[in-house]
Scaffold this active site. Structure first.
Site, mmCIF file in Angstrom:
data_model
loop_
_atom_site.group_PDB
_atom_site.id
_atom_site.type_symbol
_atom_site.label_atom_id
_atom_site.label_comp_id
_atom_site.label_asym_id
_atom_site.label_seq_id
_atom_site.Cartn_x
_atom_site.Cartn_y
_atom_site.Cartn_z
ATOM 1 C CG HIS A 124 -2.105 -0.918 1.104
ATOM 2 N ND1 HIS A 124 -2.801 -1.401 2.187
ATOM 3 C CD2 HIS A 124 -2.720 -1.460 0.019
ATOM 4 C CE1 HIS A 124 -3.778 -2.197 1.779
ATOM 5 N NE2 HIS A 124 -3.749 -2.259 0.463
ATOM 6 C CG HIS A 129 -9.788 -6.965 -4.097
ATOM 7 N ND1 HIS A 129 -10.410 -5.752 -4.017
ATOM 8 C CD2 HIS A 129 -8.678 -6.865 -3.306
ATOM 9 C CE1 HIS A 129 -9.723 -4.955 -3.214
ATOM 10 N NE2 HIS A 129 -8.671 -5.605 -2.790
ATOM 11 C CD GLU A 189 -5.778 -2.689 -2.654
ATOM 12 O OE1 GLU A 189 -6.392 -3.540 -1.976
ATOM 13 O OE2 GLU A 189 -5.117 -1.763 -2.136
ATOM 14 C CG ASP A 218 -2.922 -6.242 -4.190
ATOM 15 O OD1 ASP A 218 -3.894 -5.539 -4.509
ATOM 16 O OD2 ASP A 218 -2.902 -6.918 -3.144
ATOM 17 C CG HIS A 243 -9.128 -4.713 2.166
ATOM 18 N ND1 HIS A 243 -8.336 -3.597 2.106
ATOM 19 C CD2 HIS A 243 -8.801 -5.437 1.084
ATOM 20 C CE1 HIS A 243 -7.531 -3.659 1.051
ATOM 21 N NE2 HIS A 243 -7.808 -4.770 0.410
ATOM 22 C CG ASP A 279 -6.940 -8.616 -0.266
ATOM 23 O OD1 ASP A 279 -5.831 -9.043 -0.626
ATOM 24 O OD2 ASP A 279 -7.411 -7.542 -0.668
ATOM 25 C CE1 TYR A 287 -2.921 -9.712 3.712
ATOM 26 C CE2 TYR A 287 -5.022 -10.168 4.766
ATOM 27 C CZ TYR A 287 -4.271 -9.947 3.625
ATOM 28 O OH TYR A 287 -4.888 -9.977 2.407
ATOM 29 C CG HIS A 346 -1.814 -10.908 -0.417
ATOM 30 N ND1 HIS A 346 -1.014 -10.400 -1.406
ATOM 31 C CD2 HIS A 346 -2.888 -10.079 -0.338
ATOM 32 C CE1 HIS A 346 -1.579 -9.309 -1.908
ATOM 33 N NE2 HIS A 346 -2.722 -9.106 -1.284
HETATM 34 FE FE1 FEO Z 1 -6.898 -5.532 -1.344
HETATM 35 FE FE2 FEO Z 1 -4.431 -7.716 -1.821
HETATM 36 O O1 FEO Z 1 -5.487 -6.284 -2.252
#
Ligand code: FEO
Length: 395
Positions: free
Chosen positions: A23, A79, A81, A83, A146, A165, A193, A226
């Protein structure tokens, strides 16, 4: 290089050994991370999520070596985002019409980030995608876990939950599965996390976990986006999340302080003595803020029942390190934790009152008016700091 999860399901992600912040610079990742993408090869071939943008080309080249891109029937983006969706632009240049299954909010986030009008297919909880060979993907919206667009997908027959996530860890490993890695490191990262990323959404998470349990899915593996995948007793991390989502605390008091000329540091040492005089069992940890990792400290606050924050007075206020850390703690939205403030001052001495107010604003229950001492603590002041520690321990 692809790795097999089971049957016709493969991991095709990126292990980012070097990642030290995530982030941007907001979150420390001492053990790196992974971006997990999955390929399911049934009658229909499905790609679930991709990798972070810097690894887009590498990812698509790897993917090409595993499957003719034209043979990918569906893409699932759990998701938006970057990543996880970061390789989409690179990939969609090759297969621009391939349907992308995602939540309504993911359409917004993907369009907002990449400005492309791809073939979006919006799904919601309970919707199914037939993959042939008697297997289906069932979608579960994971709103605010999230991001508003977060989603999970469950593969029937193989009984794998692709959780994105949720249940992840920033933990680089090429071992892939939870039973193959150091358990202390794994749970340290899973907790960090949770504390840093998911704790603000604990209330929503409690409801979502109930909803997932009610679906009665026979989960045999949780394939996160992750870190390592939970194949050995996968429900252990779900049980941990239930525990963590319910205003988690251990029998721990944490002292976090900054100091200019070691007066506030001396007070911290005396407060520890005071706590110990009252309670031999409580875990007491002390952190000098400028030498500590703030995200690790958030993990410590997460585990604490009480947090004692120290700052000397500087220019009628607290030190900026302390103000910044309390801001971070406020973002984590901790509940049912107690706090108190302490610090030395030379002239005006506002810091202790201001730290108390800021901690209250951050959601902590303030135990007392705090302890402040003018100039360097003498023997009497040190005795008073010990008494202050006793009072905290009894609170
Ligand atoms: Fe919310 Fe791993 O991105």
């Amino acid at each position: 290089m692809k790795k097999k999860l089971k049957n016709n399901v493969y991991w095709l992600g990126k292990v980012d050994w070097d990642l030290r912040t995530f982030h941007g610079e907001e979150l420390s990742t001492h053990r790196g991370s992974t971006y997990n993408s999955y390929l399911i090869k049934e009658e229909k071939n499905v790609l679930i999520d991709t990798v972070w943008l810097p690894y887009a080309k590498e990812f698509v080249e790897n993917l090409k070596s595993e499957i003719n891109l034209e043979d990918i029937d569906y893409i699932v983006i759990n998701h938006g985002e970057v990543d996880h969706s970061g390789a989409l632009v690179e990939l969609m240049q090759h297969i621009p019409d391939t349907p992308i299954y995602c939540s309504q909010n993911a359409v917004k986030s993907l369009k907002g980030q990449y400005h492309q009008d791809w073939n979006f297919n919006v799904v919601k909880t309970g919707d199914k995608l037939d993959l042939g060979n008697g297997k289906e993907l069932i979608f579960v919206e994971m709103t605010m876990l999230h991001w508003p667009d977060s989603m999970a997908a469950f593969l029937t027959e193989d009984n794998i939950l692709f959780s994105n996530d949720a249940f992840g860890q920033h933990f680089a490993s090429d071992m892939l599965f939870n039973d193959l890695v150091d358990q202390c490191a794994l749970f340290e990262e899973a907790l960090k996390y949770y504390a840093n990323i998911l704790n603000p959404f604990s209330m929503l998470l409690r409801r979502k976990l109930d909803e997932i349990m009610a679906l009665d899915l026979p989960i045999e593996m949780i394939a996160t986006s992750h870190g390592v995948l939970w194949r050995d007793n996968p429900m252990q991390i779900v049980e941990k999340y239930v525990e963590w989502a319910n205003d988690y605390q251990e029998n721990q008091i944490t002292i976090i302080y900054d100091s200019m000329w070691e007066g506030t540091k001396k007070l911290a040492d005396n407060i520890v003595q005071g706590i110990r005089k009252v309670d031999n069992d409580v875990i007491v940890k002390v952190f000098f803020l400028p030498h500590s990792d703030e995200n690790d400290l958030i993990s410590e606050v997460f585990k604490s029942k009480t947090v004692i924050v120290g700052s000397p007075t500087m220019n009628n206020s607290m030190l900026h390190s302390v103000a910044g850390f309390i801001h971070l703690a406020k973002e984590a939205k901790f509940k049912k934790k107690k706090a108190a403030a302490f610090g030395c001052y030379g002239w005006s001495g506002e810091a202790v009152k201001l730290v108390s107010e800021k901690m209250k604003d951050a959601g902590f229950e303030i135990i007392n008016d705090g302890f402040r001492n003018q100039w360097n603590p003498d023997k009497e002041a040190q005795k008073e700091a010990i008494e202050f520690g006793k009072e905290i321990a009894k609170a």
